[in-house]
Design a protein around this motif. Sequence first.
Motif, short mmCIF file in Angstrom:
data_model
loop_
_atom_site.label_atom_id
_atom_site.label_comp_id
_atom_site.label_asym_id
_atom_site.label_seq_id
_atom_site.Cartn_x
_atom_site.Cartn_y
_atom_site.Cartn_z
N SER A 94 0.83 -1.21 0.00
CA SER A 94 0.00 0.00 0.00
C SER A 94 0.87 1.25 0.00
O SER A 94 2.06 1.20 0.28
CB SER A 94 -0.89 0.01 1.25
OG SER A 94 -0.07 0.11 2.40
N VAL A 95 0.19 2.35 -0.30
CA VAL A 95 0.82 3.67 -0.20
C VAL A 95 -0.18 4.57 0.51
O VAL A 95 -1.38 4.52 0.22
CB VAL A 95 1.09 4.24 -1.62
CG1 VAL A 95 1.36 5.72 -1.55
CG2 VAL A 95 2.28 3.56 -2.24
N ARG A 96 0.29 5.36 1.48
CA ARG A 96 -0.63 6.25 2.20
C ARG A 96 -0.01 7.62 2.40
O ARG A 96 1.19 7.72 2.67
CB ARG A 96 -0.95 5.71 3.61
CG ARG A 96 -1.40 4.30 3.70
CD ARG A 96 -1.77 3.97 5.14
NE ARG A 96 -3.07 4.48 5.49
CZ ARG A 96 -4.21 3.85 5.23
NH1 ARG A 96 -4.19 2.67 4.62
NH2 ARG A 96 -5.36 4.38 5.55
N LEU A 97 -0.82 8.63 2.26
CA LEU A 97 -0.45 9.96 2.73
C LEU A 97 -1.37 10.24 3.91
O LEU A 97 -2.60 10.11 3.76
CB LEU A 97 -0.68 11.02 1.64
CG LEU A 97 0.52 11.48 0.86
CD1 LEU A 97 0.94 10.39 -0.11
CD2 LEU A 97 0.20 12.75 0.08
N GLU A 98 -0.81 10.59 5.06
CA GLU A 98 -1.66 10.83 6.23
C GLU A 98 -1.53 12.28 6.68
O GLU A 98 -0.45 12.71 7.09
CB GLU A 98 -1.24 9.88 7.38
CG GLU A 98 -1.58 8.44 7.07
CD GLU A 98 -1.22 7.51 8.24
OE1 GLU A 98 -0.52 7.96 9.17
OE2 GLU A 98 -1.63 6.34 8.20
N SER B 156 -5.14 13.36 3.05
CA SER B 156 -4.96 11.93 3.32
C SER B 156 -5.49 11.15 2.12
O SER B 156 -6.65 11.36 1.72
CB SER B 156 -5.73 11.51 4.58
OG SER B 156 -5.19 12.14 5.71
N ILE B 157 -4.66 10.29 1.57
CA ILE B 157 -5.14 9.38 0.51
C ILE B 157 -4.47 8.02 0.73
O ILE B 157 -3.44 7.94 1.42
CB ILE B 157 -4.80 9.88 -0.92
CG1 ILE B 157 -3.29 9.87 -1.17
CG2 ILE B 157 -5.36 11.27 -1.19
CD1 ILE B 157 -2.94 9.96 -2.64
N HIS B 158 -5.05 7.00 0.18
CA HIS B 158 -4.39 5.71 0.25
C HIS B 158 -4.69 4.89 -1.01
O HIS B 158 -5.68 5.14 -1.70
CB HIS B 158 -4.79 4.93 1.51
CG HIS B 158 -6.18 4.37 1.42
ND1 HIS B 158 -7.29 5.11 1.75
CD2 HIS B 158 -6.63 3.15 1.03
CE1 HIS B 158 -8.37 4.37 1.56
NE2 HIS B 158 -8.00 3.18 1.12
N ASN C 153 -4.11 0.64 -2.39
CA ASN C 153 -3.61 -0.71 -2.10
C ASN C 153 -3.14 -1.39 -3.38
O ASN C 153 -3.52 -0.98 -4.49
CB ASN C 153 -4.70 -1.55 -1.44
CG ASN C 153 -5.11 -0.95 -0.11
OD1 ASN C 153 -4.25 -0.47 0.65
ND2 ASN C 153 -6.40 -0.95 0.17
N VAL D 125 4.19 10.07 5.04
CA VAL D 125 3.96 9.23 3.87
C VAL D 125 4.38 7.82 4.25
O VAL D 125 5.46 7.62 4.82
CB VAL D 125 4.82 9.73 2.68
CG1 VAL D 125 4.65 8.82 1.47
CG2 VAL D 125 4.47 11.17 2.32
N ASP E 228 7.26 4.11 7.22
CA ASP E 228 7.33 5.57 7.12
C ASP E 228 8.42 5.92 6.11
O ASP E 228 9.57 5.49 6.26
CB ASP E 228 7.66 6.16 8.50
CG ASP E 228 7.47 7.67 8.50
OD1 ASP E 228 7.74 8.31 7.46
OD2 ASP E 228 7.04 8.22 9.54
N TYR F 111 -9.91 10.70 -6.06
CA TYR F 111 -9.80 11.76 -5.05
C TYR F 111 -9.94 13.10 -5.77
O TYR F 111 -9.22 13.36 -6.73
CB TYR F 111 -8.44 11.71 -4.35
CG TYR F 111 -8.29 10.51 -3.44
CD1 TYR F 111 -8.76 10.55 -2.13
CD2 TYR F 111 -7.67 9.34 -3.89
CE1 TYR F 111 -8.63 9.45 -1.29
CE2 TYR F 111 -7.53 8.24 -3.06
CZ TYR F 111 -8.02 8.30 -1.76
OH TYR F 111 -7.89 7.22 -0.94
#
Length: 593
Positions: free
Chosen positions: A342-346, A364-366, A368, A401, A407, A550
């Motif tokens: 996965s990749v996430r921006l928090e 915030s986006i994610h 998978n 990220v 992280d 998004y």
Amino acid sequence: MRTDDLSTRESLRLTVRTATDSVRDAARYATSWLVLCSVLTIAQAFLPGAQVVLLQQLINALTSSDQAPLWGPLLGLTAVVGLMYPMGQVYLASTHRMALRLRLRYRSDLAFAIARLAPSRIARPDVGAALTASQTATGAIDHVAGKVLQVVGAGITSTVLCAVVWRIDPVAGLLIVAALLPTVLAFTVIARMEAREWPAVATFERAAEYATEQLVQQRPATELAVLGSGPKVAATVAARRGEAMRVLDRMIGTAMRMELVAALGTAVIFGAALVALVTGGATGADAAAAVAGAISGLNAIRLCGYAVGVIITATPQATIYRDFLATARPAEPQSVTREAASVRLEHVSYTYPGAAEPALKDVSIHANRGELIALVGVNGAGKTTLINVLVGLLTADEGRVLIGGTDADELTETERLGYVGLLVQEFGRFEFSLRDVVALGRPGPVTDDEVYRALSSAEAEVFTRRLRLDDQLGQQWGGTGISGGQWQRLALARIYLRDAAVWILDEPTSAVDAEAEREIFAGLRGSGADRITIVVSHRAWTLREMDRIYVIDDGAVVEQGTYASLLADQGSRFAAIFTDQELEVERGAARSR
Ligand SMILES: Nc1ncnc2c1ncn2[C@@H]1O[C@H](COP(=O)(O)OP(=O)(O)OP(=O)(O)O)[C@@H](O)[C@H]1O
């Protein structure tokens, strides 16, 4: 480093460092030429001293009543005088050949250092300035090693002459060495001035070079020619070069005045040496010999002044060059990582330096593995900024990220980039051979089969079928010209070849025709089961197949959902952006039914 407030001591230290570094480089990269030049330097350095001794012997043999040998000094003198010019010429050619090898080395090292630059540094203005200055520097520092030898040679010449003349008249001997001093002092002053002024020249030259590139590079040059605005850019080139010229002019003027004063000082000291010889009770033979030797020695001493000048002039440039090389990222080889869950921006926020408003606000986006995600929004909404934070080209002010659950701050920049296949809006049109254009997709060797597969996946096979992999692309090199959309497909082929875990495609089909666009998106959907694909798109229909969209507005995620769910909400931002396009597509579909 600020070169304008360097103390004399510091600038002398840098000059010495430039000299020693250059000789060390010559010893490493042009060993045999350095040896030859050193031998010639030493041999030449003894010639004026030998001339004095031999002339003394010859005149003595001619004038004394006892039978002193005549032929020995005569032959010796013939050899010395005869050797001076050819030896000088061979020495000159040899130092040039040594310089050629050093220039090749410096330029190659610089190219590799630039290639190793972290992407986050490339866009920085200070890095850009250092880069241009370093490029210019390679043309100045390649001669330094030869000049160091010249200084050493002049030192030997002075010492030998001093020793030889000392025997005739000690005061004259000392004065001959002292003749070096005005030159050395003058060039110390010149060095400080050069260090202060040179960065300004580099800045103007850089601006001029950038503007010149716009006139020279095929695409901007064509655009400017069509607009008829080339002369405006040419005026910018002339203005920047003019500013550089004025600084250089001032520098040369100051240097010239200092050199003239030094030359005058040298002449006075030299004259004093002659007076000391004549009035010091030396015999006619001794005085004549010393004067003749000192005259040819003076030439070597003058060259020494010039050589010191070259070293000092090259020092600020060499310092910039070596500092640039030292700060370039160490050659950490990149390897492509093929999997990430996965990749996430928090809660990411980012404000450009000096900007009043943040470009990203609590985003915030994610995504998978296997998902196809879209970022949409109007121009300036923040999509590219978001991508740059994700990739690590920009560092978030707040938030974090996560790539594959880790992280991203814990990854090195190289590791992080290894996860990513990034196709930017301004993709590169690399005018190399077809094979090389695609093989740039990843570090390391690439087989022809891999190149063909990538071309096929990127829908580039159709137009490349008539080309061989060795064919040169780009008309300016006598190669094949291809269209904008075809260049974009080659850029996409690089991403297929790279096959990283996370694909980030910023408007990957902006230049591509509708049919190829459909095929490209079908290809992305069909082959994307093992990766994460994030697409920025402005075209409604490409969004239908997305797992999640998004909607970015004014730096924030204002909506998310599937194409249908977002469009269903008539009051949504998404609907406001895309309804017209959607209606157009529906109308088009109806017409074709
Ligand atoms: N280097 C920069 N310095 C300052 N502001 C910037 C910089 N780059 C972009 N911006 C600003 O940040 C905001 C977001 O820009 P960004 O490039 O992320 O938009 P975008 O959504 O990708 O637009 P587009 O669809 O036109 O590519 C804009 O207001 C832009 O003017």
